[in-house]
Scaffold this motif. Structure first.
Motif, PDB file in Angstrom:
ATOM      1  N   ASN A 103       0.838  -1.206   0.000  1.00 58.09           N
ATOM      2  CA  ASN A 103       0.000   0.000   0.000  1.00 58.09           C
ATOM      3  C   ASN A 103       0.870   1.252   0.000  1.00 58.09           C
ATOM      4  O   ASN A 103       0.618   2.200  -0.750  1.00 58.09           O
ATOM      5  CB  ASN A 103      -0.955   0.011   1.203  1.00 58.09           C
ATOM      6  N   LEU A 104       1.900   1.268   0.829  1.00 55.13           N
ATOM      7  CA  LEU A 104       2.820   2.407   0.866  1.00 55.13           C
ATOM      8  C   LEU A 104       3.589   2.515  -0.453  1.00 55.13           C
ATOM      9  O   LEU A 104       3.818   3.615  -0.963  1.00 55.13           O
ATOM     10  CB  LEU A 104       3.786   2.248   2.037  1.00 55.13           C
ATOM     11  N   TYR A 105       3.950   1.385  -1.040  1.00 55.37           N
ATOM     12  CA  TYR A 105       4.633   1.369  -2.337  1.00 55.37           C
ATOM     13  C   TYR A 105       3.755   2.029  -3.401  1.00 55.37           C
ATOM     14  O   TYR A 105       4.222   2.857  -4.179  1.00 55.37           O
ATOM     15  CB  TYR A 105       4.976  -0.067  -2.718  1.00 55.37           C
ATOM     16  N   HIS A 106       2.474   1.691  -3.429  1.00 59.36           N
ATOM     17  CA  HIS A 106       1.565   2.280  -4.414  1.00 59.36           C
ATOM     18  C   HIS A 106       1.394   3.788  -4.178  1.00 59.36           C
ATOM     19  O   HIS A 106       1.346   4.564  -5.138  1.00 59.36           O
ATOM     20  CB  HIS A 106       0.202   1.589  -4.385  1.00 59.36           C
ATOM     21  N   GLN A 107       1.325   4.193  -2.912  1.00 59.12           N
ATOM     22  CA  GLN A 107       1.232   5.630  -2.608  1.00 59.12           C
ATOM     23  C   GLN A 107       2.466   6.370  -3.090  1.00 59.12           C
ATOM     24  O   GLN A 107       2.366   7.449  -3.678  1.00 59.12           O
ATOM     25  CB  GLN A 107       1.049   5.850  -1.103  1.00 59.12           C
ATOM     26  N   SER A 108       3.643   5.795  -2.855  1.00 64.47           N
ATOM     27  CA  SER A 108       4.881   6.464  -3.288  1.00 64.47           C
ATOM     28  C   SER A 108       4.959   6.506  -4.809  1.00 64.47           C
ATOM     29  O   SER A 108       5.439   7.495  -5.377  1.00 64.47           O
ATOM     30  CB  SER A 108       6.109   5.782  -2.691  1.00 64.47           C
ATOM     31  N   LEU A 109       4.482   5.476  -5.475  1.00 71.79           N
ATOM     32  CA  LEU A 109       4.462   5.451  -6.939  1.00 71.79           C
ATOM     33  C   LEU A 109       3.584   6.582  -7.474  1.00 71.79           C
ATOM     34  O   LEU A 109       3.963   7.278  -8.420  1.00 71.79           O
ATOM     35  CB  LEU A 109       3.961   4.095  -7.429  1.00 71.79           C
ATOM     36  N   GLN A 110       2.433   6.800  -6.856  1.00 74.72           N
ATOM     37  CA  GLN A 110       1.553   7.895  -7.271  1.00 74.72           C
ATOM     38  C   GLN A 110       2.217   9.252  -7.043  1.00 74.72           C
ATOM     39  O   GLN A 110       2.123  10.151  -7.889  1.00 74.72           O
ATOM     40  CB  GLN A 110       0.229   7.840  -6.517  1.00 74.72           C
ATOM     41  N   LEU A 111       2.910   9.407  -5.918  1.00 79.02           N
ATOM     42  CA  LEU A 111       3.594  10.671  -5.640  1.00 79.02           C
ATOM     43  C   LEU A 111       4.735  10.928  -6.620  1.00 79.02           C
ATOM     44  O   LEU A 111       4.933  12.061  -7.059  1.00 79.02           O
ATOM     45  CB  LEU A 111       4.110  10.694  -4.198  1.00 79.02           C
ATOM     46  N   VAL A 112       5.480   9.886  -6.969  1.00 81.89           N
ATOM     47  CA  VAL A 112       6.569  10.037  -7.942  1.00 81.89           C
ATOM     48  C   VAL A 112       6.005  10.479  -9.288  1.00 81.89           C
ATOM     49  O   VAL A 112       6.528  11.392  -9.933  1.00 81.89           O
ATOM     50  CB  VAL A 112       7.375   8.726  -8.085  1.00 81.89           C
ATOM     51  N   ARG A 113       4.916   9.847  -9.705  1.00 80.99           N
ATOM     52  CA  ARG A 113       4.300  10.223 -10.993  1.00 80.99           C
ATOM     53  C   ARG A 113       3.780  11.653 -10.963  1.00 80.99           C
ATOM     54  O   ARG A 113       3.908  12.385 -11.943  1.00 80.99           O
ATOM     55  CB  ARG A 113       3.162   9.266 -11.332  1.00 80.99           C
ATOM     56  N   GLN A 114       3.189  12.051  -9.851  1.00 81.41           N
ATOM     57  CA  GLN A 114       2.685  13.424  -9.720  1.00 81.41           C
ATOM     58  C   GLN A 114       3.849  14.411  -9.792  1.00 81.41           C
ATOM     59  O   GLN A 114       3.780  15.421 -10.494  1.00 81.41           O
ATOM     60  CB  GLN A 114       1.940  13.580  -8.401  1.00 81.41           C
ATOM     61  N   GLN A 116       6.787  13.929 -11.229  1.00 82.91           N
ATOM     62  CA  GLN A 116       7.337  13.938 -12.585  1.00 82.91           C
ATOM     63  C   GLN A 116       6.444  14.737 -13.533  1.00 82.91           C
ATOM     64  O   GLN A 116       6.946  15.482 -14.369  1.00 82.91           O
ATOM     65  CB  GLN A 116       7.507  12.502 -13.088  1.00 82.91           C
ATOM     66  N   ALA A 117       5.135  14.598 -13.397  1.00 85.79           N
ATOM     67  CA  ALA A 117       4.211  15.351 -14.243  1.00 85.79           C
ATOM     68  C   ALA A 117       4.325  16.846 -13.961  1.00 85.79           C
ATOM     69  O   ALA A 117       4.376  17.663 -14.882  1.00 85.79           O
ATOM     70  CB  ALA A 117       2.770  14.885 -14.018  1.00 85.79           C
ATOM     71  N   ASP A 118       4.412  17.224 -12.695  1.00 89.03           N
ATOM     72  CA  ASP A 118       4.565  18.629 -12.320  1.00 89.03           C
ATOM     73  C   ASP A 118       5.885  19.176 -12.842  1.00 89.03           C
ATOM     74  O   ASP A 118       5.945  20.307 -13.337  1.00 89.03           O
ATOM     75  CB  ASP A 118       4.489  18.820 -10.804  1.00 89.03           C
ATOM     76  N   GLN A 123       8.895  22.586 -16.769  1.00 88.66           N
ATOM     77  CA  GLN A 123       9.901  22.750 -17.823  1.00 88.66           C
ATOM     78  C   GLN A 123       9.266  23.256 -19.105  1.00 88.66           C
ATOM     79  O   GLN A 123       9.890  23.999 -19.868  1.00 88.66           O
ATOM     80  CB  GLN A 123      10.612  21.426 -18.089  1.00 88.66           C
ATOM     81  N   ALA A 124       8.040  22.873 -19.373  1.00 87.74           N
ATOM     82  CA  ALA A 124       7.344  23.288 -20.596  1.00 87.74           C
ATOM     83  C   ALA A 124       6.919  24.743 -20.523  1.00 87.74           C
ATOM     84  O   ALA A 124       6.774  25.410 -21.548  1.00 87.74           O
ATOM     85  CB  ALA A 124       6.126  22.401 -20.847  1.00 87.74           C
ATOM     86  N   ALA A 125       6.723  25.240 -19.315  1.00 83.22           N
ATOM     87  CA  ALA A 125       6.247  26.633 -19.157  1.00 83.22           C
ATOM     88  C   ALA A 125       7.362  27.638 -19.318  1.00 83.22           C
ATOM     89  O   ALA A 125       8.488  27.414 -19.346  1.00 83.22           O
ATOM     90  CB  ALA A 125       5.613  26.796 -17.773  1.00 83.22           C
TER      91      ALA A 125
END
Length: 125
Positions: A103-114, A116-118, A123-125
């Protein structure tokens, strides 16, 4: 000139490996984590599960790794997509990660993706 460098495995959950996913590509280098449901010594095929999702792992190139049903494993390898859209990960690295809090692994995966997207948006701005 073609690069022969080994690509890093993108962190994905088994739920992410649907045909509509951007990770579901022939030859994609991925890192997956799941509980070993079954393993065949004859075929060297392992099936890992995470929730309702599962994935076949071809372990023929792995050495010194003992498989125990119910243990949690992490694999890095390339995704091979069969003509019937069945995915098999050709593992080049595997390890037992018993004790990991999925469960913690999945939470950290979501945070990493967020993050990276941010970061990409900044960088695009």
């Amino acid at each position: 000139m073609m690069s022969s460098a080994v690509k890093s495995g993108a962190l994905v959950s088994l739920q992410d490996l649907q045909p509509s996913s951007p990770f579901f590509k022939q030859g994609a280098s991925l890192r997956v984590t799941g509980k070993l449901q079954e393993y065949s010594v004859e075929t060297a095929i392992a099936i890992v599960i995470d929730g309702s999702a599962n994935l076949k792992i071809n372990t023929q190139h792995l050495r010194d790794l003992t498989f125990r049903a119910g243990s949690i494993y992490q694999f890095i390898g390339e995704l091979l997509i069969q003509p019937d859209n069945e995915a098999i990960l050709q593992a080049r690295v595997g390890r037992n990660v018993d004790g990991i809090d999925l469960n913690l692994y999945h939470q950290s995966l979501q945070l990493v993706r967020q993050f990276q997207a941010d970061h990409m948006n900044d960088q695009a701005a």
